[in-house]
Design an enzyme around this catalytic site. Structure first.
Site, PDB file in Angstrom:
ATOM      1  N   CYS A 138       0.814  -1.224   0.000  1.00  0.00           N
ATOM      2  CA  CYS A 138       0.000   0.000   0.000  1.00  0.00           C
ATOM      3  C   CYS A 138       0.847   1.273   0.000  1.00  0.00           C
ATOM      4  CB  CYS A 138      -0.957   0.000   1.183  1.00  0.00           C
ATOM      5  SG  CYS A 138      -0.179  -0.346   2.773  1.00  0.00           S
ATOM      6  N   HIS A 178      -2.659   6.532   4.681  1.00  0.00           N
ATOM      7  CA  HIS A 178      -1.232   6.649   4.988  1.00  0.00           C
ATOM      8  C   HIS A 178      -0.697   7.987   4.476  1.00  0.00           C
ATOM      9  CE1 HIS A 178      -1.430   2.593   6.181  1.00  0.00           C
ATOM     10  NE2 HIS A 178      -0.829   1.993   5.174  1.00  0.00           N
TER      11      HIS A 178
END
Length: 336
Positions: free
Chosen positions: A129, A241
């Site tokens: 990711c 994130h």
């Protein structure tokens, strides 16, 4: 339009559920959807586009009528069942780390290296990711200026660990408000009000597996000659994130030119008006499909350097959406 038989392995997990919803949102051309999980989860009811689908067991024989199988169930399941799915005729898009560094397996971000899909042999790996969101931004920079070195520090949401981590952060918030003792089990320390420079296990080098994933995957996708180093940190954010990225290029950069290039690049939105306090933050990027970039500024400590701040929803673009985009690109390139 041709429609396809789709399977999701691990449909009850966070990524599997997200893929299911994104397939519906994007009106993916589905003829039949199979949800394949464990024996324990057999018969679970899932609603898809006002239809009820019951989960089946992921095992040999389950993939014989499947065109595309999204694997979202971890390394061991991918190791055991992906070869079986391919043998039975399915094309596998795998979200685990099991196949990423296999030189015979394409590791793909559709905005970055869609051409690598041309040499697939029935399996395509979805990158980590944190790697995905960084490379969406790095690719147009590399294409224009040539990247020499990347230094990245990540600030990663707890959803990257899974539902237990989300539940733990929630319970720590509740315990703090109730003035109860705060306990932890998912992470080695309390995550609430904290920052842990520790994602995945430590290696003998002192780096973590997460850090090496970013390093190795970037080199595989963008080029082995690019120097990369990483520090990955877990913070008490539920979703999305963030990354502080320093890039050194081979050619001189103009910041205005760079910003324009990023603005017009697929999958990117630039939010960069620091005088008005406008820059990407996780709470505003959660639930969005784009990778957001801001705080774009020259690094005066080196000749050709730039600093930037990159944020994206780790469950959407960092996993589920990227996998669905891989499937869409395979269809567009007539590679099924």
């Amino acid at each position: 339009m041709k429609s396809y038989n789709i399977a999701i392995v691990g449909p009850m997990g966070m990524v599997g559920r997200k893929i299911t919803s994104i397939l519906a949102e994007r009106d993916f051309p589905i003829n039949k959807l199979k949800l394949l999980g464990t024996e324990k989860n057999k018969g679970k009811k899932v609603t898809f586009k006002e239809r009820t689908i019951y989960t089946e067991v992921a095992k040999k024989g389950a993939f014989k009528d499947v065109d595309i199988a999204f694997f979202c169930a971890g390394n061991e399941v991918s190791k055991d069942l992906a070869p079986i799915a391919i043998e039975e005729g399915a094309l596998v898009i795998d979200n685990s780390s099991r196949w990423r560094m296999d030189p015979k397996i394409p590791l793909v971000v559709p905005e970055v290296n869609p051409e690598d899909l041309d040499w697939h042999q029935g399996l395509v790996a979805n990158p980590n990711c944190s790697t995905i969101q960084m490379l969406v931004v790095l690719k147009p920079i590399h294409r224009r200026y040539g990247i020499k070195r990347v230094v990245v520090s990540t600030y990663q949401a707890v959803s990257g660990t899974g539902k237990r981590a989300i539940d733990e952060l929630n319970s720590q918030v509740e315990d703090y408000i109730s003035k109860n003792r705060i306990t932890n089990s998912v992470y080695p320390y309390q995550i609430l009000f904290n920052a842990l420079p520790h994602i995945d296990s430590f290696l003998d080098t002192g780096y973590t597996k997460e850090e090496m994933k970013m390093i190795d995957e970037t080199k595989k996708i963008l080029g082995k000659d690019i120097q990369v180093t990483a520090t990955t940190v877990r913070i008490p954010v539920f979703t999305a994130h963030a990354e502080s990225v320093n890039v050194e290029t081979k050619l001189p950069m103009d910041i205005d030119d760079l910003t324009t290039i990023l603005n017009y690049s697929k999958g990117i939105k630039v939010l960069d008006y620091p005088g008005k306090n406008i820059y990407p933050i996780p709470i505003n990027c959660a639930g969005k499909d784009h990778v957001f970039v801001g705080r774009i500024r020259k690094d005066y400590s080196i000749e050709n350097g730039v600093n930037m701040w990159i944020v994206a929803d780790n469950l959407r673009k960092g996993a589920a959406l990227n996998a669905v985009q891989i499937a869409e690109t395979l269809i567009d390139r007539d590679l099924l």
